[in-house]
Design an enzyme around this catalytic site. Sequence first.
Site, PDB file in Angstrom:
ATOM      1  N   SER A 113       6.933   5.735 -11.579  1.00  0.00           N
ATOM      2  CA  SER A 113       7.633   5.752 -12.857  1.00  0.00           C
ATOM      3  C   SER A 113       6.978   6.672 -13.886  1.00  0.00           C
ATOM      4  CB  SER A 113       7.750   4.319 -13.377  1.00  0.00           C
ATOM      5  OG  SER A 113       8.542   4.293 -14.528  1.00  0.00           O
ATOM      6  N   HIS A 114       6.524   6.102 -14.971  1.00  0.00           N
ATOM      7  CA  HIS A 114       5.991   6.872 -16.093  1.00  0.00           C
ATOM      8  C   HIS A 114       4.487   7.127 -15.961  1.00  0.00           C
ATOM      9  CE1 HIS A 114       5.766   2.628 -16.522  1.00  0.00           C
ATOM     10  NE2 HIS A 114       4.706   2.785 -17.278  1.00  0.00           N
ATOM     11  N   ASP A 278      11.654   9.526 -18.348  1.00  0.00           N
ATOM     12  CA  ASP A 278      10.314   9.393 -17.774  1.00  0.00           C
ATOM     13  C   ASP A 278      10.200  10.018 -16.387  1.00  0.00           C
ATOM     14  OD1 ASP A 278      11.823   7.523 -16.384  1.00  0.00           O
ATOM     15  OD2 ASP A 278      10.125   6.187 -16.098  1.00  0.00           O
ATOM     16  N   ASP A 280      10.515   9.111 -13.289  1.00  0.00           N
ATOM     17  CA  ASP A 280      11.559   8.914 -12.271  1.00  0.00           C
ATOM     18  C   ASP A 280      12.956   8.797 -12.872  1.00  0.00           C
ATOM     19  OD1 ASP A 280      10.860   6.470 -13.414  1.00  0.00           O
ATOM     20  OD2 ASP A 280      11.529   5.333 -11.667  1.00  0.00           O
ATOM     21  N   ASP A 282      14.415   6.746 -15.103  1.00  0.00           N
ATOM     22  CA  ASP A 282      15.143   5.518 -15.442  1.00  0.00           C
ATOM     23  C   ASP A 282      14.943   5.090 -16.895  1.00  0.00           C
ATOM     24  OD1 ASP A 282      12.538   4.741 -15.057  1.00  0.00           O
ATOM     25  OD2 ASP A 282      12.991   3.111 -13.650  1.00  0.00           O
ATOM     26  N   ARG A 283      13.941   5.668 -17.565  1.00  0.00           N
ATOM     27  CA  ARG A 283      13.723   5.279 -18.964  1.00  0.00           C
ATOM     28  C   ARG A 283      14.347   6.295 -19.916  1.00  0.00           C
ATOM     29  NH1 ARG A 283       7.735   2.703 -19.738  1.00  0.00           N
ATOM     30  NH2 ARG A 283       7.904   1.254 -18.010  1.00  0.00           N
ATOM     31  N   LYS A 377      17.678   0.684 -14.287  1.00  0.00           N
ATOM     32  CA  LYS A 377      17.895   1.249 -15.607  1.00  0.00           C
ATOM     33  C   LYS A 377      18.155   2.737 -15.438  1.00  0.00           C
ATOM     34  CE  LYS A 377      12.902   1.065 -16.366  1.00  0.00           C
ATOM     35  NZ  LYS A 377      12.222  -0.170 -15.991  1.00  0.00           N
TER      36      LYS A 377
HETATM   37  C1  G1P Z   1       6.551  -2.092 -17.513  1.00  0.00           C
HETATM   38  C2  G1P Z   1       7.510  -2.505 -18.614  1.00  0.00           C
HETATM   39  C3  G1P Z   1       8.671  -3.265 -18.021  1.00  0.00           C
HETATM   40  C4  G1P Z   1       9.341  -2.413 -16.950  1.00  0.00           C
HETATM   41  C5  G1P Z   1       8.311  -1.942 -15.936  1.00  0.00           C
HETATM   42  C6  G1P Z   1       8.916  -0.963 -14.951  1.00  0.00           C
HETATM   43  O1  G1P Z   1       6.078  -3.219 -16.849  1.00  0.00           O
HETATM   44  O2  G1P Z   1       6.861  -3.270 -19.594  1.00  0.00           O
HETATM   45  O3  G1P Z   1       9.568  -3.595 -19.036  1.00  0.00           O
HETATM   46  O4  G1P Z   1      10.334  -3.137 -16.299  1.00  0.00           O
HETATM   47  O5  G1P Z   1       7.233  -1.293 -16.588  1.00  0.00           O
HETATM   48  O6  G1P Z   1       9.391   0.184 -15.565  1.00  0.00           O
HETATM   49  P1  G1P Z   1       4.681  -3.919 -17.196  1.00  0.00           P
HETATM   50  O7  G1P Z   1       3.625  -2.860 -17.063  1.00  0.00           O
HETATM   51  O8  G1P Z   1       4.782  -4.395 -18.612  1.00  0.00           O
HETATM   52  O9  G1P Z   1       4.584  -5.048 -16.206  1.00  0.00           O
HETATM   53 ZN    ZN Z   2      10.570   4.819 -14.632  1.00  0.00          ZN
END
Ligand code: G1P
Ligand code: ZN
Length: 544
Positions: A113-114, A278, A280, A282-283, A377
Amino acid sequence: MPISTITSSPFNDQKPGTSGLRKKVKHFQQAHYLENFVQSIFSSIGDFKGKTLILGGDGRFYNQDAIQVILRMASANGFAKVIVGQHGIFSTPAASVVIRKKKAFGGIILSASHNPGGADEDFGIKYNTGNGGPAPEKITDAIYEKTLEITEYDTLDSQTDIDLSQLASHDLEGMTVQVIDSVTDYAQLMNELFDFEAIKTMISEGFTLCFDAMHAVTGPYAVEILEKQLGAIPGSVINGISKEDFGGGHPDPNLVHAKHLANLMFSDESPDFGAASDGDGDRNMIVGNNIFVTPSDSLAILTANAHLVASYKGNITGVARSMPTSQAADQVARKMGLDSYETPTGWKFFGNLMDADKVTLCGEESFGTGSNHIREKDGLWAVLFWLNILAVRNESVNDIVQKHWLEFGRNYYSRHDYEGIETESANAVITGLREKVKSLTGTQLSSLTVSYSDDFSYTDPVDNSVSDHQGIRIGFSNGSRIIFRLSGTGTSGATLRIYYESYETETENMNEDTQDALKELIIISLQLSKLEALTGRTEATVIT
Ligand code: G1P
Ligand code: ZN
């Protein structure tokens, strides 16, 4: 030839977190590490003989290598076909689109992800089921159990790599590998959901935008949709070239990491609309000229304006938000007579509600917004939803947000992250609070009265499964809240997240500085949690 005698010893650290298994690349590169997890997936998801798997990732370092490993294992395990994005690329929402469209058995998405990418950074893998969404806990738990006992995995004798650079079909020892364009199916669905003609007209009449792809996966998606199909001037997409290390940046669309965009939007050169996505895809972050739209507000505003988008008009059954997300969407739901749901953090909890048609829109404070068009998302979807609303209302982002607050009240909102805390100290904070909240209800903290306090437990209204210990909630009688929880996605130490929210209905108080508006809550939270004493931290690492 398939071989199944490669032996290995189980790893004890392959428990999938909020969004699959995330570790440093080097960790994934240990002998048999990736293979063990992939075999554990294949051994836990039921009978897929003769079925299709979707495979792709956000293009970060190790993506291509992992894909070749998974292709050989999918063949040896008996999949009939694997559909892979060209160059191994699928944004997470695009993978969800393709899983649903091709009626695949499921999909494997490679992403952290990010989190930053590169040889010394992060990698991740997760399994999505045939509805296009992250596997539910009963499957991820089963995968984890397998990772603890696995002693061998199935793969091919030969080490041939499939050419992922061309759109073509290949035979891999009896399994078809089809390489498809990464963008086409996704762009087509967006075109069906939104009024591209209206957005195109708005842009041709001078509306300007800037989309920051942060050198991550959405570059090609955004260029195709925003520039080629909707006519935004070339260069409207910035940092649009995807890179294995995201250009050395932290591809998390918020005011801290998308600083360049944030500065632009608060300058004299600001375009009418700004957005970022982000690693991947999705954000999303939405910014207008001189205004940052919190993700919680964005969900509320999309819900309140969904009737302006033809494909959603009259089709909103309900709205769901993760527990730490502000209650702004609840205000809209109440007024509009929609059901609203509060779920634990993580997208997988929305899937059941959408499959049962209980909600249409959902979102998280962590820059995630989505709908039942897929089961992830979706960053660009949120951008297009906003553009569609802007095209219909013909007002600025700022005006739309201000009018929303006047109608529904303003939920001031901020999240303070304390990253890289020692796991023991972070656990001590949560354990201490868990005890405290048992007797807080009804007490006075500073000028506020606690109306409820608990360690959030969620019972899924569809399958009645229970998820405990989802975060400490302290709610006050004036609508304010403080939430504490530990991140489930970090890869080093622990991250403590504290979420603050207050509710304002007085017009003259609606344009205060957010941190000022939340000051009392911040002080209460630090006293209550003994944060400094237990962790030595005096300041948050990231404030969004
Ligand atoms: C974080 C975000 C959460 C999201 C997840 C995946 O998780 O807070 O809302 O679903 O990334 O993108 P966390 O690190 O808080 O468990
Ligand atoms: Zn992501």
